[in-house]
Design an enzyme around this catalytic site. Structure first.
Site, PDB file in Angstrom:
ATOM      1  N   HIS A 461       0.853  -1.182   0.000  1.00 20.20           N
ATOM      2  CA  HIS A 461       0.000   0.000   0.000  1.00 20.20           C
ATOM      3  C   HIS A 461       0.887   1.228   0.000  1.00 20.20           C
ATOM      4  O   HIS A 461       1.860   1.314   0.756  1.00 20.20           O
ATOM      5  CB  HIS A 461      -0.908   0.020   1.226  1.00 20.20           C
ATOM      6  CG  HIS A 461      -1.809  -1.173   1.319  1.00 20.20           C
ATOM      7  ND1 HIS A 461      -3.010  -1.254   0.657  1.00 20.20           N
ATOM      8  CD2 HIS A 461      -1.655  -2.343   1.997  1.00 20.20           C
ATOM      9  CE1 HIS A 461      -3.575  -2.418   0.917  1.00 20.20           C
ATOM     10  NE2 HIS A 461      -2.769  -3.111   1.733  1.00 20.20           N
ATOM     11  N   LYS A 481      -1.048  -0.705 -10.093  1.00 21.95           N
ATOM     12  CA  LYS A 481      -1.266   0.260  -9.023  1.00 21.95           C
ATOM     13  C   LYS A 481      -2.672   0.815  -9.148  1.00 21.95           C
ATOM     14  O   LYS A 481      -2.992   1.526 -10.099  1.00 21.95           O
ATOM     15  CB  LYS A 481      -0.243   1.392  -9.108  1.00 21.95           C
ATOM     16  CG  LYS A 481      -0.426   2.449  -8.026  1.00 21.95           C
ATOM     17  CD  LYS A 481       0.617   3.541  -8.160  1.00 21.95           C
ATOM     18  CE  LYS A 481       0.413   4.632  -7.116  1.00 21.95           C
ATOM     19  NZ  LYS A 481       1.385   5.719  -7.263  1.00 21.95           N
ATOM     20  N   ASP A 579       9.316  12.486  -3.572  1.00 21.62           N
ATOM     21  CA  ASP A 579       8.942  11.476  -2.574  1.00 21.62           C
ATOM     22  C   ASP A 579       9.990  10.361  -2.554  1.00 21.62           C
ATOM     23  O   ASP A 579       9.658   9.176  -2.568  1.00 21.62           O
ATOM     24  CB  ASP A 579       7.564  10.903  -2.884  1.00 21.62           C
ATOM     25  CG  ASP A 579       6.956  10.188  -1.680  1.00 21.62           C
ATOM     26  OD1 ASP A 579       7.458  10.400  -0.549  1.00 21.62           O
ATOM     27  OD2 ASP A 579       6.003   9.411  -1.864  1.00 21.62           O
TER      28      ASP A 579
END
Length: 793
Positions: A461, A481, A579
């Site tokens: 997740h 995804k 990220d």
């Protein structure tokens, strides 16, 4: 006694043989002349007919055409029909009426005239038709036809005494009414133009076919007539002037309609008219009639019995006080009754007339038919009804399926638009030439690949969704995804990841295979990376993977730095990942690193140095300068990479708990403090401490320190980091390890440092000493969730 019996048998057999010879004599004779059939008892020649009255002469004319002539009267034959031949299909008539029909022979008679002049000479009057003593008579199907002016035409030698009609060429109303034929009431049942017999007191006008001025006709009585003459009288007694062709009168079985026809030369030019002659068998032919009695039944006996096995019947009829015989096929048969076995069965089931009802089946048998209620029809009706219901149900099912499919198609179009399909197309079009064509998967294909997104297929997740393992129909293993339910404000992030990955072609960046936008939530399809993410191999307690030794960790760091260097400087336009974290670093089958999850990535133009946006990222990896300014630069990715280097060296998670305290601090701050206090050996991961090369670890640690600088300007760019790490990794000797970045101890920074303090409590909340800024962090686990904090000032 025996001799007499033998003699009787002999003569009986001889008689039967003679009968057979009589019946089959016609078979050896010519039965056609000039295309006209010649049935028995008629025949061509004396040996092929019953007697002289039926003899036909087949004459060859000057035009070399064969013409049949009835020798008895020397008249050309038009056709010969057998008794009842025309009535077998008229089943509404009674059997009695059917068998009282006669055979007919149609012959050509000359048209007679009176009062006409040809070459100055008056033509002769009409001749008498006389068939007395012969088996022929004038059939009632003939009519008297007269054309001319001011004349009265009548038939002679028939009963009633006078039958005829009057002609007038006067166009006045009174004279016109006199030209209309009439019949006297109470006389003959047949419609006659007029009659003057006793007992007929009044005349009633009756319209017929030829009722115009100058033309009239009269029908023959019902009784067969063997003698008929035509008499013409001139009604114009005062006229002394002779006119050409005054009257033309004749008998014919043809229909004439000649209104206002006063000139008869047209009729005379035809020269003849066809007359129907009825024919029967003379009773003097005893041997022939006796032979017929063996095959045919007497008509009276046939009518009075229930045994209807015979195919033909014969009866007697009187014509002109002379007795004759008349035979015909019985009901259900047709053919020649005067020939042995000449009457053949009629297959009523094959004629056009419908004898049976719709629910019945016609069954033919010898001499008749019967209607059988078909038991299978009920079954067929039931089966047909069932089939109809099945078709109806099938049609409704198909319609329902069509409507569902149509609704699904509309939903897919709606989702495609809502999920940013139009925006994606726009983005891809604006980057045409730099973006490889991305495959668009349909939802059914991905559902099949992931077993309808089974929980057993979940790989992990992430911040933007859940990743499933799947297998396409071509055998390729992929990672699907499935994004979380997002609002329209977040669609740009999803589309951005698709566009960015479409531009990237690097061996250390996860390859995007395609996307699916027709579902409620958008989905991306990546190449499947078999060994999972870096976080799992470093931080999970049960993981003692020997492959995560120092050499492997250093090579992974080089791979990540190379990928980020490519994104920042070598791609078509600079790309900031935004990220970078260990969960977004995947390891392939050879444990080579691949950078993944570009959901928050941003592409900037070459002249741009930063991207101003709402703060987003994962706790422990976010650049503190980004917290303060909300401006994301390439040095923000460098800071996050520095955290990963610290993870590789220390084996700690990005957020750690200080021993013997309740405080939780960021790994970056903990690493910097340890480096300043020269305690690197204390924080090195125990799993690599005995295997690593201290000089290499120190060199990498110093690179990490530069990357973790609180000021972005003091951080190296990713190309410099990649070059330095690659040189460290490839140095053959420890003495050659040299840090390009200054090894001198950094001066203590004057500016205010951002100190992160995390108090451990029930809520696992995090407070950050930044200008009026607060964020909420997730638990430090392998399932690190990205945060999306908002500036509150």
């Amino acid at each position: 006694m025996s001799n007499e019996s033998t003699n009787c048998s002999f003569f009986l057999n001889l008689f039967m043989l003679l009968l057979l010879l009589i019946f089959y004599s016609a078979d050896a004779c010519q039965r056609e002349c000039g295309g006209i059939s010649i049935p028995y008892p008629f025949g061509i020649g004396k040996d092929c007919c019953l007697e002289k009255y039926y003899e036909i002469e087949c004459r060859n004319t000057t035009s070399r055409k064969l013409v049949p002539l009835l020798s008895f009267i020397n008249k050309e034959v038009v056709s010969i029909s057998l008794p009842s031949a025309d009535s077998h299909f008229a089943y509404e008539v009674s059997d009695q009426e059917r068998h009282e029909s006669f055979g007919l022979v149609r012959v050509k008679f000359p048209i007679t005239s009176a009062g006409c002049f040809n070459d100055g000479k008056e033509s002769g009057g009409g001749s008498k038709m006389n068939f007395t003593g012969s088996p022929f008579f004038i059939d009632r199907s003939n009519s008297l036809i007269a054309a001319g002016c001011n004349s009265k035409v009548s038939l002679m030698y028939i009963k009633p005494k006078m039958v005829g009609c009057e002609l007038s060429c006067n166009t006045s109303k009174d004279s016109y009414s006199n030209s209309i034929p009439f019949v006297e009431a109470g006389c003959s049942s047949n419609v006659l133009p007029y009659s003057q017999d006793q007992g007929c007191p009044e005349e009633i006008a009756e319209e017929t076919g030829c009722n115009g001025i100058g033309c009239c006709q009269a029908s023959l009585p019902n009784e067969p007539q063997q003698v008929i003459g035509i008499r013409t009288e001139n009604n114009d007694g005062n006229s002394t002037t002779k006119v050409e062709c005054t009257v033309s009168a004749f008998l014919t079985d043809e229909i004439y309609a000649l209104p206002k026809a006063t000139k008869t030369e047209h009729l005379l030019a035809k020269r003849y008219a066809t007359v129907s002659l009825g024919w029967v068998i003379q009773t003097s032919n005893r041997s022939f009639l006796d032979s017929l009695a063996l095959a045919c039944k007497d008509r009276e006996d046939y009518r009075n019995t229930t045994n209807l096995e015979r195919k033909c019947t014969c009866g007697r009829i009187t014509i002109s006080e002379t007795s004759y015989a008349n035979c015909g096929c019985t009901y259900g048969y047709t053919g020649n009754p005067y020939v042995l076995n000449g009457c053949k069965d009629i297959d009523e089931c094959k004629v056009k007339f419908e004898y049976c009802g719709k629910t019945e089946t016609c069954v033919n048998f010898e001499g008749g038919y019967r209607c059988v209620r078909d038991k299978t029809k009920a079954i067929m009706i039931g089966a047909g009804t069932g089939f109809g219901v099945l078709v109806l149900v099938g049609g409704l099912w198909w319609l329902r399926k069509f409507l569902i499919k149509r609704r699904i198609t509309k939903r897919k179009k709606k989702f495609f638009k809502r999920n940013g399909g139009l925006l994606l197309l726009q983005e891809l079009n604006t980057r045409e030439g730099y973006v490889e064509k991305t495959r668009v998967f349909n939802s059914r294909e991905l559902e099949k690949a992931t077993e309808n997104f089974s929980e057993n297929r979940v790989l992990g997740h992430g911040g933007q969704g859940t990743v499933y393992k799947g297998m396409l129909v071509d055998g390729r293993t992929v990672a699907v995804k499935k994004s979380k339910v997002i609002d329209e404000d977040k669609l740009q992030e999803f589309i951005n990841e698709v566009v960015i990955l479409s531009q990237i072609n690097h061996r250390h960046v996860v390859k995007l295979l395609g996307c699916c936008l027709e579902t409620e939530v958008p989905m991306l399809v990546y190449e499947f990376i078999i060994n999972g993410n870096l976080f799992k191999h470093i931080h999970e307690e049960e993981s003692d993977d020997y492959t995560m030794l120092w050499g492997m960790r250093l090579r992974i760091a080089v791979d990540i730095a190379g990928a980020l260097s490519y994104l920042h400087s070598s791609a078509s336009s600079p790309i900031y990942h935004r990220d970078i974290k260990s969960t977004n670093i995947l390891l392939d089958e050879k444990y080579r690193a691949k950078v993944a999850d570009f959901g928050t990535s941003r592409s900037v133009t070459i002249d741009q140095t930063h991207w101003t946006t709402v703060i987003s990222g994962t706790v422990g990896y976010v650049d503190p300068e980004y917290y303060q300014s909300s401006q994301y630069t390439e040095k923000s990715d460098v800071y996050s990479f520095g955290v990963i280097l610290a993870e590789l060296i220390t084996g700690d998670k990005p957020v750690i708990m200080v021993q013997n305290t309740q405080e939780i601090v960021a790994l970056a701050e903990h690493f910097r403090v340890a480096m300043k206090e020269k305690r690197l050996t204390d924080i090195i991961d125990a799993r690599i401490r005995n295997d690593c090369k201290p000089e290499q670890v120190m060199a990498v640690a110093k690179v990490a320190m530069k990357c973790l600088s609180s000021k972005g300007k003091k951080r190296p760019n990713m190309r410099e980091v990649f070059t330095e790490l690659e040189r460290i990794c490839t140095s053959p000797e420890d003495s050659q390890v040299h840090n390009r970045i200054d090894e001198e101890e950094e001066e203590e920074e004057e500016e205010e440092e951002v100190v992160t303090t995390i108090n451990r409590g029930d809520s696992w909340s995090i407070s950050v000493t930044a200008p009026a800024l607060s964020i909420v962090a997730s638990s430090p686990s392998s399932d690190v969730e990205p945060l999306f904090p908002r500036l509150t000032w």
